[in-house]
Design a protein around this motif. Sequence first.
Motif, PDB file in Angstrom:
ATOM      1  N   ASN A 155       0.832  -1.199   0.000  1.00 10.89           N
ATOM      2  CA  ASN A 155       0.000   0.000   0.000  1.00 10.89           C
ATOM      3  C   ASN A 155       0.875   1.262   0.000  1.00 10.89           C
ATOM      4  OD1 ASN A 155      -1.643   2.232   1.305  1.00 10.89           O
ATOM      5  ND2 ASN A 155      -3.216   0.671   1.036  1.00 10.89           N
ATOM      6  N   GLN A 156       0.876   1.963  -1.119  1.00  7.93           N
ATOM      7  CA  GLN A 156       1.735   3.131  -1.260  1.00  7.93           C
ATOM      8  C   GLN A 156       1.397   4.221  -0.245  1.00  7.93           C
ATOM      9  OE1 GLN A 156       1.878   4.816  -5.213  1.00  7.93           O
ATOM     10  NE2 GLN A 156       3.059   6.604  -4.557  1.00  7.93           N
ATOM     11  N   SER A 177      13.044   0.666  -0.328  1.00  6.18           N
ATOM     12  CA  SER A 177      12.780   0.173  -1.678  1.00  6.18           C
ATOM     13  C   SER A 177      11.351   0.507  -2.078  1.00  6.18           C
ATOM     14  CB  SER A 177      12.996  -1.338  -1.759  1.00  6.18           C
ATOM     15  OG  SER A 177      12.667  -1.806  -3.060  1.00  6.18           O
ATOM     16  N   LEU A 178      11.202   1.086  -3.263  1.00  8.82           N
ATOM     17  CA  LEU A 178       9.884   1.392  -3.805  1.00  8.82           C
ATOM     18  C   LEU A 178       9.385   0.289  -4.733  1.00  8.82           C
ATOM     19  CD1 LEU A 178      10.340   5.197  -4.602  1.00  8.82           C
ATOM     20  CD2 LEU A 178       9.506   4.119  -2.492  1.00  8.82           C
ATOM     21  N   ASP A 179      10.207  -0.707  -4.960  1.00  8.40           N
ATOM     22  CA  ASP A 179       9.827  -1.837  -5.820  1.00  8.40           C
ATOM     23  C   ASP A 179      10.737  -3.004  -5.455  1.00  8.40           C
ATOM     24  OD1 ASP A 179       8.808  -3.499  -7.732  1.00  8.40           O
ATOM     25  OD2 ASP A 179       9.340  -2.236  -9.449  1.00  8.40           O
ATOM     26  N   LYS A 196       0.964 -13.319  -3.161  1.00  4.91           N
ATOM     27  CA  LYS A 196      -0.258 -13.031  -3.910  1.00  4.91           C
ATOM     28  C   LYS A 196      -0.117 -11.754  -4.715  1.00  4.91           C
ATOM     29  CE  LYS A 196      -5.165 -11.959  -3.091  1.00  4.91           C
ATOM     30  NZ  LYS A 196      -6.214 -11.820  -2.032  1.00  4.91           N
ATOM     31  N   PHE A 197       0.388 -10.708  -4.071  1.00  4.18           N
ATOM     32  CA  PHE A 197       0.522  -9.413  -4.748  1.00  4.18           C
ATOM     33  C   PHE A 197       1.605  -9.460  -5.819  1.00  4.18           C
ATOM     34  CE2 PHE A 197      -0.891  -7.599  -0.425  1.00  4.18           C
ATOM     35  CZ  PHE A 197      -2.226  -7.703  -0.781  1.00  4.18           C
ATOM     36  N   ALA A 198       2.692 -10.141  -5.518  1.00  8.44           N
ATOM     37  CA  ALA A 198       3.784 -10.232  -6.490  1.00  8.44           C
ATOM     38  C   ALA A 198       3.340 -10.972  -7.745  1.00  8.44           C
ATOM     39  CB  ALA A 198       4.985 -10.932  -5.859  1.00  8.44           C
ATOM     40  N   TYR A 205       6.644  -2.370  -1.274  1.00  6.05           N
ATOM     41  CA  TYR A 205       7.440  -1.306  -0.670  1.00  6.05           C
ATOM     42  C   TYR A 205       8.079  -1.830   0.619  1.00  6.05           C
ATOM     43  CZ  TYR A 205       4.466   1.482  -3.749  1.00  6.05           C
ATOM     44  OH  TYR A 205       3.797   1.986  -4.844  1.00  6.05           O
ATOM     45  N   ARG A 206       9.311  -1.435   0.853  1.00  3.35           N
ATOM     46  CA  ARG A 206      10.018  -1.948   2.030  1.00  3.35           C
ATOM     47  C   ARG A 206      10.971  -0.891   2.588  1.00  3.35           C
ATOM     48  NH1 ARG A 206      14.834  -4.240   3.584  1.00  3.35           N
ATOM     49  NH2 ARG A 206      14.694  -5.922   5.135  1.00  3.35           N
ATOM     50  N   LEU A 207      11.160  -0.926   3.891  1.00  4.42           N
ATOM     51  CA  LEU A 207      12.146  -0.062   4.531  1.00  4.42           C
ATOM     52  C   LEU A 207      12.645  -0.702   5.816  1.00  4.42           C
ATOM     53  CD1 LEU A 207      10.778   1.382   7.250  1.00  4.42           C
ATOM     54  CD2 LEU A 207       9.684   2.803   5.523  1.00  4.42           C
ATOM     55  N   GLU A 208      13.778  -0.216   6.277  1.00  2.00           N
ATOM     56  CA  GLU A 208      14.318  -0.561   7.582  1.00  2.00           C
ATOM     57  C   GLU A 208      14.499   0.732   8.360  1.00  2.00           C
ATOM     58  OE1 GLU A 208      17.892  -2.772   6.953  1.00  2.00           O
ATOM     59  OE2 GLU A 208      16.917  -4.180   5.558  1.00  2.00           O
TER      60      GLU A 208
END
Length: 213
Positions: A155-156, A177-179, A196-198, A205-208
């Motif tokens: 979810n952006q 990461s935005l992708d 499922k989404f992939a 979207y991912r972050l640390e």
Amino acid sequence: MRLRNKPWAMELIESHPEIFERFPSDWQGRWQEKFDNKNPLYVEVGTGKGQFVTRMAEAHSEVNFIGIEKYESVLVTGVQRSVDCRQTNLRFLQEDVMNITDFFQKDEVDRIYINFTDPWPKNKHAKRRLTHEFFLEKYESILKKSGEIHFKTDNQALFEYSIESLTQYGFRLKNVSLDLHNSAMTGNIMTEYEQKFANKGMRIYRLEAYLRS
């Protein structure tokens, strides 16, 4: 998400005390004793059916994992998965993340995973988002000084909100990461929702995040 009622779920979960901890507050500050080692402690909040945390535990025997899930009808799948794999470095809690500070002592947790949490899109429900300041305060309390939060979502809008919430609270960000699936990251372990989404070609979207020293 509409949950399917499984009246047998709690009985099955409780039949596996080697993987399910019924009274987690009894082990607050003593999880190393529970696992009988001094390995790092990683916690996934809203663990769902447990695909992510069970695969992580399988891939990283040098880490202790705890998955927290509110709904027993969902958690039962994670418990079954872990039992089938005979994992000794994983425990499940059937609890509300809102009470997380009742289960872990200050500076006890090395990492928190938040994966594909409910975005609660309405502004009036913002406080329910697991990256809201209300929850960040709880995470800060139990995280070690070197601790981190790892966050993934499809979810952006939630991702943008979380970046703002985390940075305003005082967290620094890295490995944003935005992708994710078209990035250089290796060793990514997917949740059920992520798969499922992939498969639909959706962005992940991912972050640390870590606290400023």
